[in-house]
Design a protein around this motif. Sequence first.
Motif, PDB file in Angstrom:
ATOM      1  N   PHE A  37      80.601  54.785 -16.510  1.00  0.00           N
ATOM      2  CA  PHE A  37      80.308  53.440 -16.563  1.00  0.00           C
ATOM      3  C   PHE A  37      79.075  52.380 -16.049  1.00  0.00           C
ATOM      4  CE2 PHE A  37      81.632  49.039 -16.226  1.00  0.00           C
ATOM      5  CZ  PHE A  37      81.502  48.553 -17.667  1.00  0.00           C
ATOM      6  N   LEU A  38      78.798  53.141 -15.069  1.00  0.00           N
ATOM      7  CA  LEU A  38      77.268  52.549 -14.449  1.00  0.00           C
ATOM      8  C   LEU A  38      76.515  52.904 -15.205  1.00  0.00           C
ATOM      9  CD1 LEU A  38      78.509  51.992 -10.586  1.00  0.00           C
ATOM     10  CD2 LEU A  38      78.237  50.498 -12.294  1.00  0.00           C
ATOM     11  N   ILE A  39      76.467  54.572 -15.485  1.00  0.00           N
ATOM     12  CA  ILE A  39      75.443  54.747 -16.215  1.00  0.00           C
ATOM     13  C   ILE A  39      74.737  54.150 -17.278  1.00  0.00           C
ATOM     14  CG2 ILE A  39      74.218  57.034 -17.363  1.00  0.00           C
ATOM     15  CD1 ILE A  39      75.720  58.716 -15.141  1.00  0.00           C
ATOM     16  N   ALA A  40      76.111  53.688 -18.107  1.00  0.00           N
ATOM     17  CA  ALA A  40      76.665  53.594 -19.436  1.00  0.00           C
ATOM     18  C   ALA A  40      75.916  51.699 -19.480  1.00  0.00           C
ATOM     19  CB  ALA A  40      77.163  53.521 -20.725  1.00  0.00           C
ATOM     20  N   ALA A  41      75.729  51.331 -18.639  1.00  0.00           N
ATOM     21  CA  ALA A  41      75.882  49.961 -18.111  1.00  0.00           C
ATOM     22  C   ALA A  41      74.316  49.623 -18.054  1.00  0.00           C
ATOM     23  CB  ALA A  41      76.713  49.254 -17.316  1.00  0.00           C
ATOM     24  N   LEU A  42      73.987  50.873 -17.038  1.00  0.00           N
ATOM     25  CA  LEU A  42      72.130  50.664 -16.844  1.00  0.00           C
ATOM     26  C   LEU A  42      71.964  51.270 -17.327  1.00  0.00           C
ATOM     27  CD1 LEU A  42      72.534  52.126 -12.816  1.00  0.00           C
ATOM     28  CD2 LEU A  42      72.047  50.173 -12.928  1.00  0.00           C
ATOM     29  N   THR A  43      72.244  51.946 -18.153  1.00  0.00           N
ATOM     30  CA  THR A  43      71.242  52.070 -19.945  1.00  0.00           C
ATOM     31  C   THR A  43      71.274  51.252 -20.622  1.00  0.00           C
ATOM     32  OG1 THR A  43      72.414  53.702 -21.123  1.00  0.00           O
ATOM     33  CG2 THR A  43      71.606  55.020 -19.658  1.00  0.00           C
ATOM     34  N   ASP A  44      71.837  49.810 -20.016  1.00  0.00           N
ATOM     35  CA  ASP A  44      72.058  48.742 -21.087  1.00  0.00           C
ATOM     36  C   ASP A  44      70.142  48.520 -21.394  1.00  0.00           C
ATOM     37  OD1 ASP A  44      72.058  46.854 -22.977  1.00  0.00           O
ATOM     38  OD2 ASP A  44      73.084  45.455 -21.206  1.00  0.00           O
ATOM     39  N   TRP A  45      69.606  48.185 -19.639  1.00  0.00           N
ATOM     40  CA  TRP A  45      68.593  47.289 -19.548  1.00  0.00           C
ATOM     41  C   TRP A  45      67.456  48.700 -19.782  1.00  0.00           C
ATOM     42  CZ3 TRP A  45      65.001  50.298 -16.620  1.00  0.00           C
ATOM     43  CH2 TRP A  45      63.613  48.974 -16.521  1.00  0.00           C
ATOM     44  N   LEU A  46      68.022  50.040 -19.507  1.00  0.00           N
ATOM     45  CA  LEU A  46      66.707  50.904 -20.186  1.00  0.00           C
ATOM     46  C   LEU A  46      66.366  51.043 -21.865  1.00  0.00           C
ATOM     47  CD1 LEU A  46      64.919  53.220 -19.837  1.00  0.00           C
ATOM     48  CD2 LEU A  46      66.976  54.723 -20.111  1.00  0.00           C
ATOM     49  N   ASP A  47      66.971  50.636 -22.806  1.00  0.00           N
ATOM     50  CA  ASP A  47      66.798  50.998 -24.095  1.00  0.00           C
ATOM     51  C   ASP A  47      66.241  49.180 -24.490  1.00  0.00           C
ATOM     52  OD1 ASP A  47      69.350  48.649 -24.319  1.00  0.00           O
ATOM     53  OD2 ASP A  47      70.154  50.121 -25.462  1.00  0.00           O
ATOM     54  N   GLY A  48      66.464  48.932 -23.928  1.00  0.00           N
ATOM     55  CA  GLY A  48      65.616  46.990 -24.015  1.00  0.00           C
ATOM     56  C   GLY A  48      64.569  47.198 -23.754  1.00  0.00           C
ATOM     57  N   TYR A  49      64.605  47.570 -22.623  1.00  0.00           N
ATOM     58  CA  TYR A  49      62.649  48.083 -21.703  1.00  0.00           C
ATOM     59  C   TYR A  49      61.639  48.976 -22.824  1.00  0.00           C
ATOM     60  CZ  TYR A  49      59.474  49.762 -18.409  1.00  0.00           C
ATOM     61  OH  TYR A  49      57.700  49.914 -18.298  1.00  0.00           O
ATOM     62  N   LEU A  50      63.004  49.991 -23.416  1.00  0.00           N
ATOM     63  CA  LEU A  50      62.041  51.063 -23.905  1.00  0.00           C
ATOM     64  C   LEU A  50      61.733  50.265 -25.265  1.00  0.00           C
ATOM     65  CD1 LEU A  50      63.453  54.331 -23.642  1.00  0.00           C
ATOM     66  CD2 LEU A  50      61.173  53.334 -22.461  1.00  0.00           C
ATOM     67  N   ALA A  51      62.624  49.463 -25.942  1.00  0.00           N
ATOM     68  CA  ALA A  51      62.139  49.035 -27.085  1.00  0.00           C
ATOM     69  C   ALA A  51      61.697  47.764 -27.280  1.00  0.00           C
ATOM     70  CB  ALA A  51      63.261  48.240 -27.691  1.00  0.00           C
ATOM     71  N   ARG A  52      60.486  47.189 -25.896  1.00  0.00           N
ATOM     72  CA  ARG A  52      59.743  45.940 -25.802  1.00  0.00           C
ATOM     73  C   ARG A  52      58.547  46.493 -25.580  1.00  0.00           C
ATOM     74  NH1 ARG A  52      64.187  43.963 -23.517  1.00  0.00           N
ATOM     75  NH2 ARG A  52      64.129  44.382 -21.476  1.00  0.00           N
ATOM     76  N   LYS A  53      59.172  47.517 -24.647  1.00  0.00           N
ATOM     77  CA  LYS A  53      57.440  48.693 -23.796  1.00  0.00           C
ATOM     78  C   LYS A  53      56.776  49.102 -25.012  1.00  0.00           C
ATOM     79  CE  LYS A  53      54.785  49.946 -20.604  1.00  0.00           C
ATOM     80  NZ  LYS A  53      54.362  49.762 -19.626  1.00  0.00           N
ATOM     81  N   LEU A  54      57.742  49.563 -25.950  1.00  0.00           N
ATOM     82  CA  LEU A  54      57.118  51.432 -27.286  1.00  0.00           C
ATOM     83  C   LEU A  54      57.227  49.602 -29.061  1.00  0.00           C
ATOM     84  CD1 LEU A  54      59.557  53.500 -26.537  1.00  0.00           C
ATOM     85  CD2 LEU A  54      56.972  53.574 -25.746  1.00  0.00           C
ATOM     86  N   ASP A  55      57.172  48.590 -28.613  1.00  0.00           N
ATOM     87  CA  ASP A  55      57.549  47.960 -29.508  1.00  0.00           C
ATOM     88  C   ASP A  55      58.029  48.623 -30.659  1.00  0.00           C
ATOM     89  OD1 ASP A  55      56.704  45.521 -30.684  1.00  0.00           O
ATOM     90  OD2 ASP A  55      54.582  46.591 -31.764  1.00  0.00           O
ATOM     91  N   GLN A  56      58.999  48.691 -30.480  1.00  0.00           N
ATOM     92  CA  GLN A  56      59.964  49.004 -31.642  1.00  0.00           C
ATOM     93  C   GLN A  56      61.876  48.277 -31.356  1.00  0.00           C
ATOM     94  OE1 GLN A  56      60.619  53.237 -30.045  1.00  0.00           O
ATOM     95  NE2 GLN A  56      59.045  53.810 -30.622  1.00  0.00           N
ATOM     96  N   ILE A  57      61.743  46.965 -31.556  1.00  0.00           N
ATOM     97  CA  ILE A  57      62.114  46.029 -31.116  1.00  0.00           C
ATOM     98  C   ILE A  57      62.565  46.384 -32.870  1.00  0.00           C
ATOM     99  CG2 ILE A  57      62.835  43.737 -30.916  1.00  0.00           C
ATOM    100  CD1 ILE A  57      61.647  43.505 -28.665  1.00  0.00           C
ATOM    101  N   THR A  58      63.812  46.205 -33.398  1.00  0.00           N
ATOM    102  CA  THR A  58      64.373  46.359 -34.706  1.00  0.00           C
ATOM    103  C   THR A  58      65.598  45.293 -34.533  1.00  0.00           C
ATOM    104  OG1 THR A  58      65.932  48.233 -33.919  1.00  0.00           O
ATOM    105  CG2 THR A  58      63.495  48.693 -34.912  1.00  0.00           C
ATOM    106  N   ASP A  59      65.904  45.046 -35.986  1.00  0.00           N
ATOM    107  CA  ASP A  59      67.392  44.670 -35.971  1.00  0.00           C
ATOM    108  C   ASP A  59      68.423  45.212 -35.835  1.00  0.00           C
ATOM    109  OD1 ASP A  59      65.641  42.444 -37.254  1.00  0.00           O
ATOM    110  OD2 ASP A  59      66.205  41.993 -39.471  1.00  0.00           O
TER     111      ASP A  59
END
Length: 172
Positions: A37-59
């Motif tokens: 559960f903690l891994i899944a919850a913490l990767t919520d931050w990771l996917d958002g960070y990567l989307a912004r950092k890699l400019d891969q924000i999508t609908d």
Amino acid sequence: MNLPNTITLIRIVLIIPILWCLYQPIEIYQWWAFSLFLIAALTDWLDGYLARKLDQITDLGKFLDPLTDKILVIAPLLVLIERQIIPAWGVFLILVREITIAGWRVNPQQKTVSGANLWGKFKTVTQIGAIALLLLPKYPWALSTGIIIFWLSVILTIISGLIYLIPPSSKT
């Protein structure tokens, strides 16, 4: 499918072993459920960070990420109801808000899918914190603290829902 969206999908898949572990009678599986559960919850931050950092924000990502948060929160909450740790009516309030806002976000009259606001993110963090504490086996302090944080998350759930639904007043 970009990397942030792939991570989001992995978070959804992690719900299956979390739930499976929660239904096992041996304490080690409760620890596994807590850890996953903690891994899944913490990767919520990771996917958002990567989307912004890699400019891969999508609908798709704006839609999938909050949906994944809802699945990740609701599934263990239902187990906690079944275990009679939290009342169903508190979870009902959370469910009503989540369904309402999910529908609001994908309103066909909107030109784009709106992402979560700061209140929604804070609500999610408190929900995840409460669930994590309530999943810990055999720690009375975790149970009482988890219950307090659960009720805080219910209050934040209502506030964040109202912020979405009540339009800001325009100053003239």
